[in-house]
Design a protein around this motif. Sequence first.
Motif, PDB file in Angstrom:
ATOM      1  N   GLN A 250      -3.932  39.173  41.326  1.00  0.00           N
ATOM      2  CA  GLN A 250      -2.725  38.505  39.801  1.00  0.00           C
ATOM      3  C   GLN A 250      -3.281  39.352  39.131  1.00  0.00           C
ATOM      4  OE1 GLN A 250       0.061  37.473  39.575  1.00  0.00           O
ATOM      5  NE2 GLN A 250       0.640  38.394  37.518  1.00  0.00           N
TER       6      GLN A 250
ATOM      7  N   ALA B  89       0.875  43.986  36.797  1.00  0.00           N
ATOM      8  CA  ALA B  89       0.371  42.883  36.654  1.00  0.00           C
ATOM      9  C   ALA B  89       0.027  42.530  38.073  1.00  0.00           C
ATOM     10  CB  ALA B  89       1.355  42.380  36.313  1.00  0.00           C
ATOM     11  N   LYS B  90       0.646  42.666  39.508  1.00  0.00           N
ATOM     12  CA  LYS B  90       0.042  42.449  40.528  1.00  0.00           C
ATOM     13  C   LYS B  90       0.426  42.891  41.774  1.00  0.00           C
ATOM     14  CE  LYS B  90       4.686  39.587  41.377  1.00  0.00           C
ATOM     15  NZ  LYS B  90       5.301  38.940  42.356  1.00  0.00           N
TER      16      LYS B  90
ATOM     17  N   THR C  93      -0.815  38.942  32.705  1.00  0.00           N
ATOM     18  CA  THR C  93       0.247  38.657  33.131  1.00  0.00           C
ATOM     19  C   THR C  93       1.670  39.484  33.335  1.00  0.00           C
ATOM     20  OG1 THR C  93       0.891  38.431  30.678  1.00  0.00           O
ATOM     21  CG2 THR C  93       0.252  36.052  32.511  1.00  0.00           C
ATOM     22  N   GLN C  94       2.191  40.750  32.867  1.00  0.00           N
ATOM     23  CA  GLN C  94       3.245  41.383  33.182  1.00  0.00           C
ATOM     24  C   GLN C  94       2.609  42.612  33.047  1.00  0.00           C
ATOM     25  OE1 GLN C  94       5.093  40.754  29.326  1.00  0.00           O
ATOM     26  NE2 GLN C  94       5.145  42.692  29.147  1.00  0.00           N
ATOM     27  N   ASP C  95       3.209  43.446  34.108  1.00  0.00           N
ATOM     28  CA  ASP C  95       3.296  45.194  33.508  1.00  0.00           C
ATOM     29  C   ASP C  95       2.538  45.642  31.931  1.00  0.00           C
ATOM     30  OD1 ASP C  95       3.887  44.789  36.146  1.00  0.00           O
ATOM     31  OD2 ASP C  95       5.531  46.297  36.297  1.00  0.00           O
ATOM     32  N   LEU C  96       1.450  46.466  32.330  1.00  0.00           N
ATOM     33  CA  LEU C  96       1.305  46.741  30.657  1.00  0.00           C
ATOM     34  C   LEU C  96       1.234  48.454  31.083  1.00  0.00           C
ATOM     35  CD1 LEU C  96      -2.310  44.881  30.733  1.00  0.00           C
ATOM     36  CD2 LEU C  96       0.055  44.214  29.817  1.00  0.00           C
TER      37      LEU C  96
END
Length: 456
Positions: free
Chosen positions: A207, A320-321, A210-213
């Motif tokens: 991870q 994000a991961k 916190t989210q896709d950028l």
Amino acid sequence: MTPALDYAHSQAAHFRAQLHDFLRIPSVSADPDYTVEVKRAADWLFDHLKNMGLHVELIEMADRHPLIYAEWLGAGSDAKTVLIYGHYDVQPAIIEDGWDTPPFEPTEKEGFIYARGATDDKGQMFAHVKAVEAVLKSDGKLPCNIKLIFEGEEESGGRHLAHFIKTHGKRLNADVCVVSDGSMMTIDQPIISNALRGIMAMEVTVQGPTQDLHSGMYGGTVHNPLQALAEILAQLHHADGSVAVPGFYDDVLPLTPQERAEIAAVPWDISDWQQETGATHPWGENDFSLNERIGARPTLEINGMAGGFYGNGFKTVLPAKAIAKISCRLVANQDPQKIQEQVIAYIRQLAPATVTLEFKYHGTGQPVLVKTDIPVMQAAIQAYQRGWGAAPVFKREGGSIPVVADVQNTLGIPVILMGFGLNSDGLHGPNEHFSIEMFHKAIDTSIHFLYAVAEQ
Ligand code: BES
Ligand code: ZN
């Protein structure tokens, strides 16, 4: 035993039609969407065994796929008891994987039955079932007592049968357990496996943000989780192909010169390997032959990786991961639990501070070494000679059947890995198939085995 063989030969087409019915049920145990189908296969098997005149039970497992247990104990308490194990679940299959015919519409073509489960394991286990039927129908009785146990979660690492063995093991008590799930190189050279590898399966999620950028806005400042994962995975092996996890080989027993000679005697070499895999050059531990690497050495495989964008077109994303599914094949004396701890500790050590890790466990299975110098092994050898027309050779198998260790170690029942499939049957891949000739030879061999055990 001739009447049983005659019966089996006269019913050949009928037996195959029944196998087709069995194969038509998509009993994919790994996918919760198929739970109803797995149950349908269990019910089908239940009815089938009942119609053969056996006492049958469908043993429900909490939240999982049922066991099917059947028995015929009419030979009396002085007679030998044979336990037959198989699995009625199958690996997932969709036509888009490259199948030429729909995976759950069995198709006979050029001497083979094409369908998911044809060889692994419905076709192979069904051969034993039909052998029992042939003897019962032609003779009105069996020469030995028979117990059959079929599970519906072998392909998805389920351990409910192991639990059943721990809690109700006495019910399965027998003089020998026959496992109908293996493979040989050619139809002319039958195989009895004398080893199965153990397994440890898990997944790791890396991870990052916190989210896709947006990769333009944040790339170069955020450690890309896919890249971090690739950096970790790239360090799990040394350049020489060995596994880099500290302690990984600690418990591996060195092969004796005699064991190496036995493995070398199995007629399978690089040209077979090339033909079966379509790969050009072998890879792996150079100090060990291909057969040794498959049967007697542990491995670590990356079974899948996921993350980021892989749809049509292009997306400049910084994901994000990232996820990797990892499994290890283990050999005798290795402990799957210990290996799991070692792999996790090593991955934690490799992980940079820029990401966090999460682990998920998919189960373990102990490796197995089978004793070959037991009297009942002679019955199996004789059965192949009579039913297959050739003496089997022993081979260490690379695959895993987790419950075999429980049968051998917890129940203390000697196991015979009596496979009837071919390496080239395409198990787990597209266009899985089973040779029709081998299906019928398997039934004959299983009939001979029952009589050979009784004779001892
Ligand atoms: N039939 C195979 C195992 C096998 C393959 C034995 C070739 C002998 C020769 C079995 O159904 C299987 O695929 N097992 C899984 C177990 C895993 C999901 C826990 C395996 O080996 O991957
Ligand atoms: Zn399988």
